[in-house]
Design an enzyme around this catalytic site. Sequence first.
Site, short mmCIF file in Angstrom:
data_model
loop_
_atom_site.label_atom_id
_atom_site.label_comp_id
_atom_site.label_asym_id
_atom_site.label_seq_id
_atom_site.Cartn_x
_atom_site.Cartn_y
_atom_site.Cartn_z
N ARG A 17 1.09 -1.29 -0.01
CA ARG A 17 0.00 -0.14 -0.04
C ARG A 17 0.91 1.21 -0.01
NH1 ARG A 17 -2.26 1.59 4.60
NH2 ARG A 17 -2.69 -0.86 5.30
N ASP A 42 -3.50 20.68 -12.69
CA ASP A 42 -4.22 19.36 -13.17
C ASP A 42 -3.42 19.24 -14.71
OD1 ASP A 42 -5.17 17.32 -14.41
OD2 ASP A 42 -7.03 17.17 -13.13
C1 4LM Z 1 -13.46 12.56 -18.77
N1 4LM Z 1 -11.70 12.84 -16.68
O1 4LM Z 1 -13.17 14.03 -18.75
P1 4LM Z 1 -9.75 9.56 -13.13
N2 4LM Z 1 -8.37 15.38 -13.96
C2 4LM Z 1 -8.98 15.70 -15.21
C3 4LM Z 1 -9.74 14.63 -15.91
O2 4LM Z 1 -10.47 14.92 -17.16
C4 4LM Z 1 -10.38 13.64 -15.08
C5 4LM Z 1 -9.86 13.20 -13.79
C6 4LM Z 1 -8.79 14.28 -13.32
C7 4LM Z 1 -12.63 12.14 -17.41
C8 4LM Z 1 -13.19 10.91 -16.88
C9 4LM Z 1 -14.55 10.25 -17.40
C10 4LM Z 1 -8.54 16.87 -15.95
C11 4LM Z 1 -11.07 12.54 -15.55
C12 4LM Z 1 -10.10 12.18 -12.77
O3 4LM Z 1 -10.90 9.22 -13.86
O4 4LM Z 1 -10.01 9.38 -11.62
O5 4LM Z 1 -8.42 8.80 -13.38
O6 4LM Z 1 -9.37 10.97 -13.33
O7 4LM Z 1 -14.01 12.18 -19.39
#
Ligand code: 4LM
Length: 401
Positions: free
Chosen positions: A63, A188
């Site tokens: 972990r 991000d």
């Molecule tokens: C989507 N996005 O946009 P996990 N940060 C950004 C993202 O686009 C996303 C995440 C974090 C999409 C998912 C369905 C800029 C996700 C979250 O899905 O937890 O790996 O990432 O289509």
Amino acid sequence: MKKPSPGRPAGFSTRAIHEGYDPASHHGSLNPPVYLNATYSFDSIAQGQQRFAGEVPGYIYARVGNPTQSVLEQRLASLEGGEAALAVASGIAAITALLWSFIQLGDEIIADKTLYGCTFAFMGHGLSRFGVTTRFVDLTQAGALETAMTPATRFVFFETPTNPNMRVIDIAQVSRVTHAHGARVIVDNTYGTPCLQRPLELGADFVVHSMTKYLSGHGDLIAGAIIGGADELLTVRKVGLKDMTGAVLSAFDSFLLLRGIKTLELRMARHCESALILAGQIESHSGVVSAYYPGLKSHSQYELASQQMSAFGGMIALELHGGYDAGVRFMDALQLAQRAVSLGDAETLVQHPASMTHNNYTDEEREAHGISLGLVRISVGLENVEDLSADIMQALDHATG
Ligand code: 4LM
């Protein structure tokens, strides 16, 4: 990794393929082994105690870390230009593990007004239940951040380009203002990837990723990462990952990510090249009101995007004459592009943010945060661009003709 020649730093793809791993220490195996184990044995109780206390290096329990994951983390740190990285089980795990490690009752986060839906839900709806306030500010507006900062502001968080409407935020400027107030900047970088944009070099303190997207590149796993300073990343590993989320990345997914990252630069070049061509064609279509792509001269932040990114990425957003209904007709008429959320895959993916990735916003929030009901999002894949163009153009004709 052996240096290509003394005094010459290795290039991006060289590090994406070799960093953090020496086959000679693993029987010449060109790929890192996948360590399938939950726990690690100690030579003595004293050694185990020292490892727990952080007095000697070494693994304890999966972990907290795994050797396959460690290779991935060294590679990520190198590509983003950070001291250290932590790979975790999803993009949301990266954001939550980082914030849970440092925030406390009474703290305030300032976030840009456009965020991926679940990030928005965590900050806008979730954290407020624990006495942490998030205020949403338009970070594209010079001066808005300065006005919004208070002594309680601990972090400033944003995506650039933003998901889904492709606004571009000035990383260097936001970092200057944030640091002047003693707070920390989290970017991000999922849309940009370290191949196109390196926020730490522009002054940010942390980068987070959904590695589910371009870093994996193949749509076969869910993963996230945090990159930043070594001391702070150690805290995130010990607190945010180990104790507060437990959101560990599996060794096998670490291996798949190492495989995906080897071709990141190649893939991004193709995503960017095709997206630029398609964005121009979409913008010129008579049925289109607006196409949002930072590589278009019509994009209001084209100059900023040209400075802070080496190319403009693979994501396009558009709005059609006829609004939501025309958008649905367009998406349903596509033959090659897939109707699916997520992004960064080899396949072109098309989706409707208001009802899918951003349905965590209430209608009022969505409107206030600039995510229109008619917006359609395209993640341009790696298919032949003429095939994609033919598919998109016939669907646009059908939807708006
Ligand atoms: C989507 N996005 O946009 P996990 N940060 C950004 C993202 O686009 C996303 C995440 C974090 C999409 C998912 C369905 C800029 C996700 C979250 O899905 O937890 O790996 O990432 O289509």
